[in-house]
Write a protein that holds these residues in place. Structure first.
Motif, PDB file in Angstrom:
ATOM      1  N   PRO A 384       7.907 -13.301 -20.374  1.00 56.97           N
ATOM      2  CA  PRO A 384       6.654 -13.242 -19.596  1.00 56.97           C
ATOM      3  C   PRO A 384       6.401 -14.471 -18.727  1.00 56.97           C
ATOM      4  N   PHE A 385       6.907 -15.632 -19.128  1.00 56.79           N
ATOM      5  CA  PHE A 385       6.702 -16.833 -18.316  1.00 56.79           C
ATOM      6  C   PHE A 385       7.522 -16.774 -17.026  1.00 56.79           C
ATOM      7  N   VAL A 386       8.614 -16.032 -17.067  1.00 55.81           N
ATOM      8  CA  VAL A 386       9.434 -15.854 -15.872  1.00 55.81           C
ATOM      9  C   VAL A 386       8.794 -14.830 -14.950  1.00 55.81           C
ATOM     10  N   ASP A 387       8.226 -13.797 -15.535  1.00 49.28           N
ATOM     11  CA  ASP A 387       7.714 -12.669 -14.761  1.00 49.28           C
ATOM     12  C   ASP A 387       6.274 -12.830 -14.280  1.00 49.28           C
ATOM     13  N   SER A 388       5.517 -13.727 -14.934  1.00 49.23           N
ATOM     14  CA  SER A 388       4.083 -13.788 -14.667  1.00 49.23           C
ATOM     15  C   SER A 388       3.577 -15.223 -14.631  1.00 49.23           C
ATOM     16  N   ASN A 389       2.443 -15.403 -13.994  1.00 42.01           N
ATOM     17  CA  ASN A 389       1.791 -16.710 -13.975  1.00 42.01           C
ATOM     18  C   ASN A 389       0.692 -16.809 -15.032  1.00 42.01           C
ATOM     19  N   ASN A 390       0.524 -15.760 -15.796  1.00 37.57           N
ATOM     20  CA  ASN A 390      -0.572 -15.720 -16.774  1.00 37.57           C
ATOM     21  C   ASN A 390      -0.065 -15.514 -18.199  1.00 37.57           C
ATOM     22  N   ALA A 391       1.164 -15.909 -18.469  1.00 37.54           N
ATOM     23  CA  ALA A 391       1.723 -15.707 -19.803  1.00 37.54           C
ATOM     24  C   ALA A 391       1.050 -16.622 -20.822  1.00 37.54           C
ATOM     25  N   ASP A 392       0.949 -16.141 -22.037  1.00 34.28           N
ATOM     26  CA  ASP A 392       0.331 -16.915 -23.105  1.00 34.28           C
ATOM     27  C   ASP A 392       0.966 -16.495 -24.426  1.00 34.28           C
ATOM     28  N   LEU A 393       1.596 -17.447 -25.115  1.00 36.34           N
ATOM     29  CA  LEU A 393       2.238 -17.143 -26.388  1.00 36.34           C
ATOM     30  C   LEU A 393       1.237 -16.994 -27.533  1.00 36.34           C
ATOM     31  N   LYS A 394       0.006 -17.427 -27.286  1.00 35.63           N
ATOM     32  CA  LYS A 394      -1.017 -17.447 -28.346  1.00 35.63           C
ATOM     33  C   LYS A 394      -0.469 -18.170 -29.584  1.00 35.63           C
ATOM     34  N   ARG A 395       0.108 -19.307 -29.320  1.00 35.34           N
ATOM     35  CA  ARG A 395       0.742 -20.111 -30.371  1.00 35.34           C
ATOM     36  C   ARG A 395       0.005 -21.436 -30.469  1.00 35.34           C
TER      37      ARG A 395
END
Length: 574
Positions: A384-395
């Motif tokens: 998701p970090f490659v595909d989007s600017n709004n990725a969040d692992l919720k980690r």
């Protein structure tokens, strides 16, 4: 007339419905065919050995010569806070293959083969079953007998630790020429790409031994002559926080261990230090050269535009900081590694602050391949970090640990958030450290005894307890039915929880307080590791006991492949 008209209307409606049904059917079938025939990406996963997170030019390191790695970072995604959950190559690689924390797979150097239960879902096996052509060249790094089940083609090798000279790195041949292991691995990667079938996607793992030192040699580092230009005529600056004050703050169990010993091998004199640091970066430059050649081969074959490249180090490394060398400890130098994901289909560059983990790699690779990750895995996909600017692992909080039961390297465990790190030493949990990573990124101000931060300490301690329970090995071999025979000069007895597994050793602790026993401090008796299958009539051999006082004891056992079990719940001695 009216009936005829109604009949015609009915026939037209029915025909329309049939045509619409056929249209939907063929549309769905066409979509399915498109999905079915979608070209899956090739994946090249490059794993380096002992490359710390900042050992590349893109990270702002002026000592590093890494133009090819920098190109990947500039046109891909660079993860600034990537953590090897276990900072040692054997356990870290076991985590990368299995997608599991070390506490779960419980594998390290002195254990037997990696348990088959954990390799059933090894990421190369899952990819191979999904139709990928899989290959490995270089250091697999984990004892495992069934590599054929993981790879269509492979060659497993590492630097020769049994050799005491340059032949530790120069023993493989290309044609008639004996070449550096880095060159050999790069060439094997090129051959793989040339010969990979064109009717299916491929996943190639290249595991370079460099820049790992040749531990049993005087020189420690051997590089290719073509990389002599790196740091030539340059005096490497003194290591950061290498003054006596920082060494003196280390626990005695670290000062007396391998971190200090290896500093004497590599860094204790100015000449050794210059040679070691230059050698380290020259060996990384050698890997960088091979990356350039591999990318050219991808272009030559016409697959570069559909080949994802993932670059990561297996653990961090000390280069003289705190007057120590090696890895293994919970400091940032040791646990942080470089991670770059380059997807030519999406060249939007990003620097990511989120904590990525080594155990995220298998989930990420499978996500790119369009294959579901096993639910048993602990990591998350970074795609998701490659595909989007709004990725969040919720980690929020991660578990970091080095649990190898080896007397020369103190095992430790802890937790890390974006702002805080807490850790302790397993064999004496009273030795604890707390750092505010935001205000103190060099980790020089241990706040563990500062009253202002006791709520932080308690919160992180509780989180550590929670995560250690969550990731406990479900196949762990434990002692049960513990008892003490007081009649015959104090003897210990137990049985084992699994009749299939065999006990090969045990360790008993006896303490003068509940606090000491909870901290794994056997101040009255520590049997140390006793290699024995005996589990009855074990005689007490500690200090003289006062029967008017309360003592506590607990124990653990080792299984047939030398994996360490957890300590039992403390019990009163009498």
């Amino acid at each position: 007339m009216k009936n005829t008209l109604n009949f015609l209307i009915f026939r037209i409606q029915k025909t329309t419905i049939i045509l619409l049904a056929f249209s939907v059917f063929f549309s769905c079938k066409q979509k399915k065919e498109i999905v079915k025939n979608e070209v899956k990406p090739n994946i090249v996963f490059i794993l380096t050995d002992d490359q710390r997170w900042d050992a590349l030019g893109y990270a702002g390191n002026k000592l590093a010569y890494t133009p090819e790695m920098d190109k990947l970072a500039k046109s891909g995604v660079f993860f600034k806070n990537t953590i090897a959950t276990t900072p040692i190559c054997a356990a870290s690689r076991a985590s990368i293959f299995s997608g599991l924390q070390e506490r779960t797979h419980n594998y390290s150097f002195t254990t037997g083969n990696m348990k088959e239960e954990y390799m059933q879902n090894a990421y190369p096996r899952v990819l191979k079953k999904a139709g990928y052509y899989t290959g490995l060249y270089g250091k697999f790094g984990v004892k495992y007998k069934n590599l054929d089940s993981l790879y269509n083609t492979y060659e497993n090798y590492d630097l020769r630790y049994d050799r005491k000279d340059i032949t530790s790195y120069y023993y493989k041949k290309l044609g008639k020429d004996t070449v550096h292991l880095t060159r050999y691995t790069g060439e094997k990667g090129i051959e793989f790409i040339k010969n990979a079938p064109t009717d299916k996607p491929f996943c190639l793992q290249l595991s370079f031994s460099a820049p790992h030192a040749s531990d049993n040699t005087v020189e420690q580092y051997f590089w290719q002559e073509e990389n002599n230009h790196v740091l030539e005529n340059i005096t490497v600056p003194t290591a950061n926080i290498s003054e006596d004050i920082y060494y003196n703050r280390l626990p005695e169990i670290v000062k007396s261990g391998f971190n200090r010993l290896r500093w004497y091998w590599r860094d204790d004199t100015p000449d050794k230090y210059q040679h070691s640091v230059k050698g380290y970066y020259r060996m990384i430059a050698g890997i960088d050269n091979e990356i350039g050649k591999i990318r050219k081969e991808l272009e030559k074959k016409g697959v570069a535009d559909n080949t994802i490249i993932v670059l990561m180090g297996d653990n961090g490394f000390f280069l003289g900081e705190r007057q120590i060398s090696g890895k293994w400890l919970m400091y940032e130098n040791s646990i942080k590694v470089p991670l770059i994901i380059f997807d030519p289909r999406n060249k939007e560059h990003k620097d990511v602050d989120a904590m990525a983990l080594n155990i995220d790699i298998p989930s990420t690779i499978l996500d790119f391949a369009g294959v579901d990750a096993p639910k048993t895995w602990h990591g998350k996909s970074l795609k998701p970090f490659v595909d989007s600017n709004n990725a969040d692992l919720k980690r929020d909080t991660i578990l970091i640990e080095h649990l190898w039961d080896f007397k020369n390297i103190a095992p430790s465990e802890g937790v890390r958030t974006s702002d805080w790190k807490y850790f302790r030493y397993v064999n004496d949990k009273s030795i604890q450290e707390l750092y505010n990573l935001k205000d103190d990124p060099r980790e020089i101000n241990n706040l563990i005894n500062d009253t202002k931060y006791q709520k932080v300490v308690t919160k992180l301690q509780n989180k550590l307890e929670e995560l250690t329970k969550k990731y406990r090995d479900p196949y762990q071999f434990n002692p049960v039915n513990l008892s003490v025979n007081l009649k015959n000069n104090l003897e210990f007895n137990w049985s084992t929880s699994n009749k299939i597994q065999k006990q090969t050793a045990y360790q008993i602790l006896v303490s003068s307080s509940i606090e000491n026993i909870n901290n794994n401090i056997g101040d009255v008796w520590n049997s140390e590791k006793v290699e024995s299958a005996t589990n009855s009539n074990i005689k007490y051999e500690g200090l003289k006991l006062d029967k008017t006082k309360t003592y506590y004891w607990k124990m653990r056992i080792y299984d047939e492949i030398n994996r360490t079990g957890s300590y039992t719940t403390p019990k009163k001695l009498f």
